[in-house]
Design a protein around this motif. Structure first.
Motif, PDB file in Angstrom:
ATOM      1  N   UNK A  82       0.810  -1.223   0.000  1.00  0.00           N
ATOM      2  CA  UNK A  82       0.000   0.000   0.000  1.00  0.00           C
ATOM      3  C   UNK A  82       0.844   1.274   0.000  1.00  0.00           C
ATOM      4  N   UNK A  83       2.102   1.136   0.409  1.00  0.00           N
ATOM      5  CA  UNK A  83       2.952   2.317   0.492  1.00  0.00           C
ATOM      6  C   UNK A  83       2.897   2.979   1.847  1.00  0.00           C
ATOM      7  N   UNK A  84       2.672   2.180   2.901  1.00  0.00           N
ATOM      8  CA  UNK A  84       2.648   2.723   4.253  1.00  0.00           C
ATOM      9  C   UNK A  84       1.443   2.252   5.037  1.00  0.00           C
ATOM     10  N   UNK A  85       1.321   2.754   6.243  1.00  0.00           N
ATOM     11  CA  UNK A  85       0.172   2.447   7.092  1.00  0.00           C
ATOM     12  C   UNK A  85      -0.129   3.645   7.971  1.00  0.00           C
ATOM     13  N   UNK A  86      -1.350   4.127   7.902  1.00  0.00           N
ATOM     14  CA  UNK A  86      -1.805   5.222   8.753  1.00  0.00           C
ATOM     15  C   UNK A  86      -2.675   4.716   9.898  1.00  0.00           C
ATOM     16  N   UNK A  87      -3.411   3.632   9.647  1.00  0.00           N
ATOM     17  CA  UNK A  87      -4.419   3.143  10.601  1.00  0.00           C
ATOM     18  C   UNK A  87      -4.283   1.642  10.737  1.00  0.00           C
ATOM     19  N   UNK A  88      -4.323   1.166  11.991  1.00  0.00           N
ATOM     20  CA  UNK A  88      -4.307  -0.277  12.228  1.00  0.00           C
ATOM     21  C   UNK A  88      -5.460  -0.652  13.150  1.00  0.00           C
ATOM     22  N   UNK A 128       5.575   6.993  10.781  1.00  0.00           N
ATOM     23  CA  UNK A 128       5.911   7.861   9.652  1.00  0.00           C
ATOM     24  C   UNK A 128       4.699   8.620   9.120  1.00  0.00           C
ATOM     25  N   UNK A 129       3.513   8.288   9.649  1.00  0.00           N
ATOM     26  CA  UNK A 129       2.275   8.907   9.171  1.00  0.00           C
ATOM     27  C   UNK A 129       2.042  10.251   9.855  1.00  0.00           C
ATOM     28  N   UNK A 130       1.356  11.135   9.151  1.00  0.00           N
ATOM     29  CA  UNK A 130       0.945  12.399   9.769  1.00  0.00           C
ATOM     30  C   UNK A 130      -0.462  12.300  10.344  1.00  0.00           C
ATOM     31  N   UNK A 131      -1.028  11.083  10.313  1.00  0.00           N
ATOM     32  CA  UNK A 131      -2.384  10.876  10.843  1.00  0.00           C
ATOM     33  C   UNK A 131      -2.482   9.470  11.439  1.00  0.00           C
ATOM     34  N   UNK A 132      -1.467   9.078  12.193  1.00  0.00           N
ATOM     35  CA  UNK A 132      -1.408   7.727  12.725  1.00  0.00           C
ATOM     36  C   UNK A 132      -2.499   7.440  13.746  1.00  0.00           C
ATOM     37  N   UNK A 133      -3.147   6.294  13.598  1.00  0.00           N
ATOM     38  CA  UNK A 133      -4.231   5.938  14.526  1.00  0.00           C
ATOM     39  C   UNK A 133      -4.312   4.424  14.674  1.00  0.00           C
ATOM     40  N   UNK A 173       4.489  10.471  19.951  1.00  0.00           N
ATOM     41  CA  UNK A 173       4.909  10.158  18.585  1.00  0.00           C
ATOM     42  C   UNK A 173       3.854  10.565  17.560  1.00  0.00           C
ATOM     43  N   UNK A 174       2.784  11.207  18.019  1.00  0.00           N
ATOM     44  CA  UNK A 174       1.730  11.651  17.111  1.00  0.00           C
ATOM     45  C   UNK A 174       0.774  10.557  16.706  1.00  0.00           C
ATOM     46  N   UNK A 175       0.721   9.485  17.481  1.00  0.00           N
ATOM     47  CA  UNK A 175      -0.167   8.363  17.175  1.00  0.00           C
ATOM     48  C   UNK A 175      -1.315   8.340  18.175  1.00  0.00           C
ATOM     49  N   UNK A 176      -2.531   8.329  17.658  1.00  0.00           N
ATOM     50  CA  UNK A 176      -3.712   8.280  18.519  1.00  0.00           C
ATOM     51  C   UNK A 176      -4.164   6.832  18.696  1.00  0.00           C
ATOM     52  N   UNK A 177      -4.436   6.441  19.924  1.00  0.00           N
ATOM     53  CA  UNK A 177      -4.974   5.109  20.203  1.00  0.00           C
ATOM     54  C   UNK A 177      -6.292   5.276  20.949  1.00  0.00           C
ATOM     55  N   UNK A 178      -7.326   4.624  20.449  1.00  0.00           N
ATOM     56  CA  UNK A 178      -8.638   4.656  21.089  1.00  0.00           C
ATOM     57  C   UNK A 178      -9.226   3.250  21.127  1.00  0.00           C
ATOM     58  N   UNK A 179     -10.238   3.089  21.954  1.00  0.00           N
ATOM     59  CA  UNK A 179     -10.900   1.804  22.103  1.00  0.00           C
ATOM     60  C   UNK A 179     -12.380   1.949  21.765  1.00  0.00           C
ATOM     61  N   UNK A 180     -12.897   1.015  21.019  1.00  0.00           N
ATOM     62  CA  UNK A 180     -14.327   0.950  20.729  1.00  0.00           C
ATOM     63  C   UNK A 180     -14.896  -0.257  21.466  1.00  0.00           C
ATOM     64  N   UNK A 224     -18.733   4.652  13.168  1.00  0.00           N
ATOM     65  CA  UNK A 224     -18.108   5.145  14.398  1.00  0.00           C
ATOM     66  C   UNK A 224     -16.617   4.856  14.395  1.00  0.00           C
ATOM     67  N   UNK A 225     -16.252   3.620  14.063  1.00  0.00           N
ATOM     68  CA  UNK A 225     -14.845   3.228  14.049  1.00  0.00           C
ATOM     69  C   UNK A 225     -14.056   4.050  13.041  1.00  0.00           C
ATOM     70  N   UNK A 226     -14.604   4.246  11.870  1.00  0.00           N
ATOM     71  CA  UNK A 226     -13.913   4.994  10.823  1.00  0.00           C
ATOM     72  C   UNK A 226     -13.737   6.452  11.241  1.00  0.00           C
ATOM     73  N   UNK A 227     -14.761   7.049  11.852  1.00  0.00           N
ATOM     74  CA  UNK A 227     -14.625   8.436  12.318  1.00  0.00           C
ATOM     75  C   UNK A 227     -13.542   8.552  13.382  1.00  0.00           C
ATOM     76  N   UNK A 228     -13.588   7.678  14.386  1.00  0.00           N
ATOM     77  CA  UNK A 228     -12.614   7.743  15.483  1.00  0.00           C
ATOM     78  C   UNK A 228     -11.192   7.557  14.947  1.00  0.00           C
ATOM     79  N   UNK A 229     -11.040   6.761  13.900  1.00  0.00           N
ATOM     80  CA  UNK A 229      -9.722   6.487  13.327  1.00  0.00           C
ATOM     81  C   UNK A 229      -9.265   7.553  12.341  1.00  0.00           C
ATOM     82  N   UNK A 230     -10.124   8.475  11.998  1.00  0.00           N
ATOM     83  CA  UNK A 230      -9.838   9.443  10.938  1.00  0.00           C
ATOM     84  C   UNK A 230      -9.204  10.721  11.483  1.00  0.00           C
TER      85      UNK A 230
END
Length: 253
Positions: A82-88, A128-133, A173-180, A224-230
């Protein structure tokens, strides 16, 4: 609302059916490239076919998440493709329903450890992402009594703690972690569809606890998951979001 997901890369473990499938569809609809995996090649191929019309790039594999090396290898290959990973996000789950050593081990191997291994493997790319989640998936079985003494509920409670501490550790590190934390979620290919048809009395007892009179749908939870990860939820980290149509009765402090 523009969620800022166009061109982003989401790696989803166990997204060949149920909630994960709905989330993959929702990410693709937002223009987010997606990697999916699951045990069944047939089901993986079906989801790939569903995502293709969106025009996003899709990477897929069939694998056994209980294989220690499988999820890290998938993450590595997916990020390269994919050329990287922003969301896992990891969706793998199992609930044998009894309190035995075997059941504890099954849930650890099927649910908890694939999540942990996937996060570890994804972090070098997400950094390496500017929107890591990262989004961890728990269950309302962790917060209120549900189906008696069983390891699933206890280990899903552990996911909340793990998510919260990861949020604090990775925030610099600019990475957001949340729980659903979902309650019962109805997907046409999910367990509650089977329960509705084959365990009617149990299904009706659960429905009686939901004040809205309807289960959360897979599409509702996916949004909900997509919004929280965005990037649109850029200020949210360390949160635990309950999505259960009002089934749990505790005050959500």
């Amino acid at each position: 609302m523009d969620l800022g997901l166009k061109g982003k890369k989401a790696i989803l473990v166990g997204a060949n059916g149920g909630i994960g499938r709905k989330v993959a569809q929702a990410f693709a609809a937002e223009g987010c490239d997606v990697a999916i995996c699951g045990r069944s090649q047939e089901k993986v191929d079906k989801v790939v076919g569903e995502l293709s019309p969106s025009g996003v790039k899709v990477y897929s594999e069939a694998l056994d998440v209980t294989d220690v090396a499988a999820v890290p290898a998938f993450v590595e290959k997916a990020a390269e493709d994919l050329g990287g990973c922003d969301i896992f996000i990891s969706f793998t789950s199992a609930n044998p329903g009894t309190d035995t050593d075997d059941c504890w081990e099954t849930i650890l191997k099927t649910d908890i450890l694939p999540m942990r291994r996937g996060i570890e493997a994804a972090l070098p790319f997400i950094e390496k992402s500017d929107a890591g989640a990262i989004c961890c998936i728990s269950s309302t079985g962790a917060v209120e009594e549900f189906m008696g003494v069983q390891p699933y509920n206890a280990l899903k409670a552990a996911v909340m703690n793990y998510s919260s501490t990861q949020a604090q550790a990775l925030a610099p590190k600019g990475i957001r972690v949340n729980c659903i934390t979902p309650g019962p979620v109805f997907c046409e290919d999910g367990p509650w569809a089977y329960i509705k048809e084959n365990m009617t009395e149990f299904y009706d007892s659960i429905m009686a606890q939901i004040p809205t009179g309807k289960m959360t749908t897979g599409e509702e939870l996916a949004r909900t998951i997509v919004f929280v990860s965005s990037p649109a939820a850029g200020g949210m980290l360390g949160a635990n979001i309950v999505v259960d149509a009002g089934m749990t009765k505790r005050v959500q402090f």
